[in-house]
Design a protein around this motif. Structure first.
Motif: not given
Length: 380
Positions: A137-151
């Motif tokens: 439950x400890x913070x590990x990382x942010x993962x970034x994606x090239x787009x947002x959710x479709x819905x």
């Protein structure tokens, strides 16, 4: 991209009473083989409505159980499930942890993804990033994606049926949005969207703040009776859409970095994301040297909302130097969003700001005749 201004958002946002009864109509526009991911408790509340909606839309129902923590291991497991089932849309049903895991898995599996939040407790549903934690439950990382959710589809009645504590936590998460966007705009730092903040992103962050100060208290009262009122609809939108767009395209700063630092101490692990973020917001105000009246107003308002404003309410003590230094060190590591503040912030600065919270907050609460802090333990 260094000087480009960027604004990003989900493909479609849908909110209202009974929205889950229409989920099939919206999903059939995205694919033909959805995979739903939800824990057993959430599915017990909403599974029947989803099944009915899919039947009307002629879509198959396949559901996978979420195991609780959006860890790298859980994400990889869900990727395998998506591939094995041949799903072309991954659908998260639940809270922020489920949503973060499904976004990350959907991206890695190369399919579209949709979110159906059952609580308005975080601004995770709309964003193009996931917060990944360790198995502990400890913070590990942010993962970034090239787009947002479709819905993003959120049923207001489902949110109102959930314990009010979830909405309270969402208010804590969303109140930080303006404080952090304001700091990011002042410093000229990049946002989570990968560019400089837009006027739009910053304005939406401020709108989230304004909506919450006006509507949070009556909305919380309403959901205690499972009622959907105009105030509830506004707070759901502020917690989910406005805060989601505002933090991502407006910027994060100290409040969320301090949240991440708090996860490094085991005593805080049973708390909701928004509860820890509220301590981060208060600490950011102290670091900024904000006017005493502004800090007092923030303490009074968020105490009335039901959020923690002292360290003892998140399992810490102002004289626990070792724990505070652990939090401060984790908050200020290279790459953390605290470095988006318009001035340099050191680990010592954070530790001092944290240590100063309890005494002043207790005084403010006593003067305003608000409840005294109740120590938090992981046994709660």
């Amino acid at each position: 991209m260094e000087r480009m201004r960027t604004m990003i958002s989900p493909g479609r946002y849908v909110q209202g009473k009974g929205a889950l009864h229409r989920v099939g109509d919206y999903l059939e526009q995205l694919g033909s083989s959805p995979l739903f991911v939800a824990d057993d408790l959430v599915w017990g509340f909403v599974g029947h409505d989803i099944e009915s909606s899919l039947r009307k839309a002629g879509l198959p129902l396949v559901r996978e159980k979420f195991n609780g923590i959006p860890s790298a291991l859980e994400v990889d497991r869900l990727v395998d499930v998506i591939k094995q089932t041949g799903a072309d849309v991954a659908v998260a049903v639940g809270g922020g942890s489920t949503i973060d895991a499904v976004k990350a898995a959907g991206f890695l599996a190369g399919v579209r993804w949709a979110n159906c939040p059952t609580v308005a407790s975080t601004d995770a549903p709309c964003s193009a990033l996931s917060v990944i934690y360790t198995e502990n439950g400890e913070f590990e990382e942010y993962r970034f994606f090239p787009r947002n959710p479709d819905l993003v589809l959120i049923d207001s009645q489902v949110v109102a049926n959930a314990p009010a504590s979830f909405l309270v936590a969402g208010v804590g998460d969303a109140l930080a949005t303006w404080l952090e966007a304001r700091a990011t705009a002042q410093s000229g730092s990049k946002t989570m969207a990968g560019g400089l903040p837009t006027v739009t992103g910053t304005a939406l962050a401020k709108l989230s703040w304004d909506v919450l100060w006006e509507n949070a208290l009556p909305a919380i009262d309403a959901v205690m009776d499972n009622q959907v009122t105009p105030a509830v609809e506004k707070v759901i939108e502020a917690n989910t859409l406005l805060s989601g767009l505002g933090f991502e395209s407006g910027g994060l700063a100290a409040a969320h970095a301090i949240h991440n630092g708090l996860t490094a101490v085991g005593a805080t692990h049973g708390l909701a994301h928004g509860q820890k973020v509220n301590i981060g917001s208060l600490t950011q105000l102290v670091l900024e040297g904000a006017r005493t009246s502004d800090i007092r107003d923030f303490i009074e308002f968020t105490t009335q909302v039901g959020l923690p404003t002292t360290l003892i309410e998140v399992g810490l003590k102002s004289d626990d130097t070792e724990s505070l230094r652990t939090v401060a060190a984790a908050s200020t590591v290279e790459g953390e969003t605290i470095h988006s503040m318009p001035f340099d912030v050191t680990s010592d600065d954070v530790a001092s700001a944290l240590a100063s919270l309890d005494r002043f907050s207790v005084q403010v609460r006593e003067a305003a005749k608000l409840p005294s802090p109740v120590p938090y333990t992981t046994c709660h």
